[in-house]
Scaffold this motif. Structure first.
Motif, mmCIF file in Angstrom:
data_model
loop_
_atom_site.group_PDB
_atom_site.id
_atom_site.type_symbol
_atom_site.label_atom_id
_atom_site.label_comp_id
_atom_site.label_asym_id
_atom_site.label_seq_id
_atom_site.Cartn_x
_atom_site.Cartn_y
_atom_site.Cartn_z
ATOM 1 N N GLN A 139 -28.945 -24.737 27.647
ATOM 2 C CA GLN A 139 -29.804 -23.555 27.673
ATOM 3 C C GLN A 139 -29.458 -22.634 28.838
ATOM 4 N N LEU A 140 -29.088 -23.206 29.973
ATOM 5 C CA LEU A 140 -28.640 -22.379 31.100
ATOM 6 C C LEU A 140 -27.369 -21.621 30.727
ATOM 7 N N ALA A 141 -26.445 -22.297 30.037
ATOM 8 C CA ALA A 141 -25.222 -21.629 29.589
ATOM 9 C C ALA A 141 -25.556 -20.503 28.622
ATOM 10 N N GLY A 175 -32.765 -21.192 21.705
ATOM 11 C CA GLY A 175 -33.395 -22.311 21.011
ATOM 12 C C GLY A 175 -32.452 -22.979 20.028
ATOM 13 N N ARG A 176 -31.601 -22.188 19.351
ATOM 14 C CA ARG A 176 -30.599 -22.753 18.459
ATOM 15 C C ARG A 176 -29.614 -23.618 19.232
ATOM 16 N N VAL A 177 -29.201 -23.129 20.393
ATOM 17 C CA VAL A 177 -28.287 -23.903 21.238
ATOM 18 C C VAL A 177 -28.939 -25.215 21.660
ATOM 19 N N GLN A 195 -27.088 -24.463 11.961
ATOM 20 C CA GLN A 195 -27.411 -23.633 13.120
ATOM 21 C C GLN A 195 -26.173 -23.014 13.777
ATOM 22 N N SER A 196 -24.998 -23.547 13.491
ATOM 23 C CA SER A 196 -23.782 -23.129 14.182
ATOM 24 C C SER A 196 -23.042 -22.060 13.393
ATOM 25 N N LEU A 246 -21.847 -21.295 18.837
ATOM 26 C CA LEU A 246 -22.951 -20.437 18.424
ATOM 27 C C LEU A 246 -22.819 -19.081 19.097
ATOM 28 N N TYR A 247 -23.045 -18.035 18.332
ATOM 29 C CA TYR A 247 -23.052 -16.663 18.827
ATOM 30 C C TYR A 247 -24.429 -16.071 18.546
ATOM 31 N N PRO A 248 -24.789 -14.984 19.232
ATOM 32 C CA PRO A 248 -26.094 -14.367 18.982
ATOM 33 C C PRO A 248 -26.234 -13.921 17.532
#
Length: 337
Positions: free
Chosen positions: A29-31, A43-45, A115-116, A134-136
């Protein structure tokens, strides 16, 4: 596409008990925050990281989660990779929801795939590597089939290796530098090389190596290699000084990339470049001497066709020396970059 980027050491979280699943999720989440993800995308990450870490603990009992920010065409993404030495699995069986080897509901990898934006994996009797990018959401995604796994020497606070990549409509240019030794002096040498590379990253390799030699003068110097892929001709042009290893891999075989002796910034002769035609579709691999050089990709059937993110994590798992800074770069050449 005009993109120039470089990277930082891969964040690696050991997964040996349930408490470390939460640690991996927090690091991911920090990344994601650093990559500019909003709360929904972060949240997906978090979900993907939790699923991958849980699978490692349940099916392999221990392993690692590798986390890094990656550059896409127009946006940053987050790469989360599960690495283990468990019993492996059949890829076709494990993706559909409902299949499980651990007595669970078997939804983990199916959820990761949903999700990915990019997912790939490799598994055999030595263990498994499962990678997700994962991308936005809403981003017109174009994944760059490039990956880097980098880790500093144990007990050091900085990495003495560095790498950079530049792309435009005509060519791709990749730099790998290994500062002599390790620690702060090696780190400073690598940073000097990266600063020079950023000034003219697409310069012809021999001229770029000359500039790097000048830019690294006054540091302890290091080993440097530059690889440039020319899109129209499909030629890879390579120049190296020092102990950076490299190769072009296909399912059928491999071709080594030669470097000359010397230390860039200290005692380097004029570089010479070598052309490798018909490189389109091949896997370019470059790595510093923190990785063992005596390995055979034919012992990993199909590996050159996997996503570069899978390749670098697998090689780190099986051939990391553990006593030096280690950087492994991989790119599939000429595949919609």
């Amino acid at each position: 596409m005009d993109v120039t980027f470089s990277g930082e050491p891969t964040r690696i979280v050991a997964i040996e008990d349930a408490t470390q699943i939460g640690q991996a999720r927090r690091v991911a989440q920090l990344a994601a925050g650093g990559a500019g993800f909003d709360a929904t995308d972060a949240g997906r990450v978090a979900l993907v990281t939790t699923e991958l870490a849980t699978n490692v603990l349940k099916h392999a009992r221990s392993g690692e989660i590798h986390i890094s920010v990656v550059q896409g065409d127009g946006a940053y993404g987050v790469e989360v990779t599960a690495v283990d030495r468990g019993p492996g699995f059949n890829l076709a069986d494990c993706l559909p929801d409902g299949f499980s080897t651990g007595g669970t509901r078997g939804e983990g990898l199916g959820a990761v795939r949903r999700q990915s934006d990019v997912m790939d994996m490799y598994a055999d009797h030595r263990g498994s590597v499962v990678m997700a990018r994962l991308y936005p959401k809403g981003f017109a995604r174009a994944d760059i089939r490039f990956a880097a796994t980098q880790q500093l020497m144990q007990d050091e606070t900085v990495c003495g290796d560095g790498w950079g990549v530049a792309l435009d409509k005509d060519k791709v240019s990749i730099l790998l530098v290994d500062g002599l030794g390790h620690g702060m002096s090696a780190h400073e040498a690598a940073n000097a090389a990266l600063a020079t590379f950023r000034e003219a990253p697409l310069e012809e390799p021999v001229n770029l190596m000359g500039a790097l030699n000048t830019g690294m003068t006054g540091t302890r110097g290091g080993a440097v290699a530059v690889a440039q892929y020319l899109r129209e001709s499909g030629v890879l042009r390579y120049a190296g000084i020092g102990n950076i290893a490299g190769g072009l891999l296909t399912i059928d075989g491999s071709r080594g990339l030669a470097s000359h002796p010397g230390i860039v910034g200290v005692q380097a002769r004029r570089a010479q470049s070598f052309d490798f035609p018909h490189s389109q579709g091949k896997l370019l691999l470059m790595y510093s001497d923190g990785l063992q050089s005596r390995w055979n990709h034919k012992e990993y059937p199909g590996l050159p066709n996997r996503h570069p993110g899978v390749v670098t994590a697998l090689l780190y798992r099986d051939f990391n020396r553990g006593r030096d800074d280690t950087t492994i770069l991989a790119m599939t050449l000429g595949t919609g970059l």
